[in-house]
Design a protein around this motif. Sequence first.
Motif, PDB file in Angstrom:
ATOM      1  N   GLU A 109      -4.173   3.484  -5.287  1.00  0.00           N
ATOM      2  CA  GLU A 109      -5.444   3.293  -6.001  1.00  0.00           C
ATOM      3  C   GLU A 109      -5.529   4.203  -7.225  1.00  0.00           C
ATOM      4  O   GLU A 109      -6.023   3.798  -8.278  1.00  0.00           O
ATOM      5  CB  GLU A 109      -6.632   3.549  -5.057  1.00  0.00           C
ATOM      6  CG  GLU A 109      -6.883   2.351  -4.142  1.00  0.00           C
ATOM      7  CD  GLU A 109      -7.834   2.643  -2.993  1.00  0.00           C
ATOM      8  OE1 GLU A 109      -8.150   3.840  -2.759  1.00  0.00           O
ATOM      9  OE2 GLU A 109      -8.248   1.683  -2.319  1.00  0.00           O
ATOM     10  N   VAL A 114      -6.646  -0.646  -8.474  1.00  0.00           N
ATOM     11  CA  VAL A 114      -6.760  -1.422  -7.239  1.00  0.00           C
ATOM     12  C   VAL A 114      -5.345  -1.600  -6.682  1.00  0.00           C
ATOM     13  O   VAL A 114      -4.412  -1.822  -7.455  1.00  0.00           O
ATOM     14  CB  VAL A 114      -7.392  -2.811  -7.531  1.00  0.00           C
ATOM     15  CG1 VAL A 114      -7.380  -3.692  -6.284  1.00  0.00           C
ATOM     16  CG2 VAL A 114      -8.812  -2.632  -8.060  1.00  0.00           C
ATOM     17  N   VAL A 115      -5.187  -1.500  -5.382  1.00  0.00           N
ATOM     18  CA  VAL A 115      -3.861  -1.666  -4.775  1.00  0.00           C
ATOM     19  C   VAL A 115      -3.349  -3.083  -5.101  1.00  0.00           C
ATOM     20  O   VAL A 115      -4.055  -4.063  -4.834  1.00  0.00           O
ATOM     21  CB  VAL A 115      -3.916  -1.469  -3.242  1.00  0.00           C
ATOM     22  CG1 VAL A 115      -2.543  -1.677  -2.616  1.00  0.00           C
ATOM     23  CG2 VAL A 115      -4.456  -0.084  -2.905  1.00  0.00           C
TER      24      VAL A 115
END
Lengths: 291, 291
Positions: A109, A114-115
């Motif tokens: 992150e 965002v992953v």
Amino acid sequence: MFNRLCIIGVGLIGGSIARAARSRGLAASIVGYGREQERQNLETAKRLGVIDEYFLDIVPALEGTDAVVVAVPVGAVESVFALLKPYWSNACVYSDVGSTKSNVIAAAERVFGVVPVNLVPAHPIAGAENSGVEAALPDLFLRRRLIITPLEHTEPAALNKIQIFWERIGSLVSVMSAEHHDAVLAATSHLPHLLAFALVDMLGRQDEQCEIFKYAAGGFRDFTRIASSDPTMWRDICTANKDQLIPLLHQLKTELDKIEQLLADNDGRRLFETFSYAKNARQRFLDQLEN
Amino acid sequence: MFNRLCIIGVGLIGGSIARAARSRGLAASIVGYGREQERQNLETAKRLGVIDEYFLDIVPALEGTDAVVVAVPVGAVESVFALLKPYWSNACVYSDVGSTKSNVIAAAERVFGVVPVNLVPAHPIAGAENSGVEAALPDLFLRRRLIITPLEHTEPAALNKIQIFWERIGSLVSVMSAEHHDAVLAATSHLPHLLAFALVDMLGRQDEQCEIFKYAAGGFRDFTRIASSDPTMWRDICTANKDQLIPLLHQLKTELDKIEQLLADNDGRRLFETFSYAKNARQRFLDQLEN
């Protein structure tokens, strides 16, 4: 199942994944990536046939690669994500092997915001006393648990690929949240390691004052085996998972208080019950380990 | 060296003493004594050639005996002393094998008023996962530590006989006070057992709520091996040695507090130092165990 598998960090775990993938025909070619100071190790990996080729530059390492496994120590995962970021590809699946998962996700992150949907965090519960690519075994993961901790937005196709990859390697795959993974591993692995280190630290100092280890036997050897684990690796794991570990340490101290009270009260009946419960619980664990 | 050796309690330890004494030619004859409920076990011991004869009555068991070894659980030693008292002989040496020594001495004081000069308390630091006379081995004590804890008034000749007996068996004999023995064993044996039981008791209850043992691996198996020990035996040992154990439990809790603080402070440097110290201390123990 993959055209080109790239292992980032070809040590015991990375090397064993490469060997396992090769022996099961899971990748047409297998390459390794490492930093300049790992050149000799990568050379060994190539000589042993663990990998086909190695790279010290990430760009050619990723060329034509459709699967990347990050197999570096937990503390180095974030810098590897940063290295991969400029070349991130939707045609590729990415996974890792970290012993703690919330912190791998947090690292992703920080790097990506965002992953990525095609990054599938995973943890093979296997290891060996030795380390380094020379110790790599194709069957290290055979019938061993492997936990995948996807996020809600992880792409089902990517999750599926990683799951099938590990199942073909022979692992017993479970899927759960990173939080649950970290709670379970804190209890069954991280706390025991911490406890073994703590006990041997304490007794080692007593041994320096007046010899006590001289009179210790086989039971002590087994009980303290995990205190011979790599201190750097375990420092990283314990600090990474401290939010799970600290409450468990409190629980353990409560348990020790209970037992101390039973001793002080000469309460043989409840002491016997506690020891018997533990003996039976361990049998339950052993039965599962064998099946 | 003895005409007739009488083993009181022919289990794993008593049976192994008998086998060791026979294989080294340390007694012309070896007999066993047990209670009626142990008849079948004694029959087995005789059939296996561990002992020449057995008795359920103490009078014929002691006839012509010049060495008696009490090899019953710690909790039963006092009643055996009471059984022996009316037939106590100055022509005989007496010893035991209890894992705790102050309480064996206290039991002797309760029975005899003063511990007899020819009763030599001893503790062979050896054992095996199995129990019972079928598991008895002539080499169970070979190159294993044996601690003798004489009193000030113990007869030097009696002490000497017991020491030579164990040396001929192949044990590494040390002589120290019962208090020192109990302190050393509390640290290297009793505390680890208590900790293993405590941890598995605590985690077993969590396992009942949500499966955690399923994901435990080889490190956990080794760490908890001693939690499969006999609950009755360990209840007896822990309560017998609670005066040594309780302060050690306090020390351990202080150690766990220290580690918790290092985790909370993210003090990786000192955590690494603690783990490294433990790893090195364990290596020191292993080096001694092999030599």
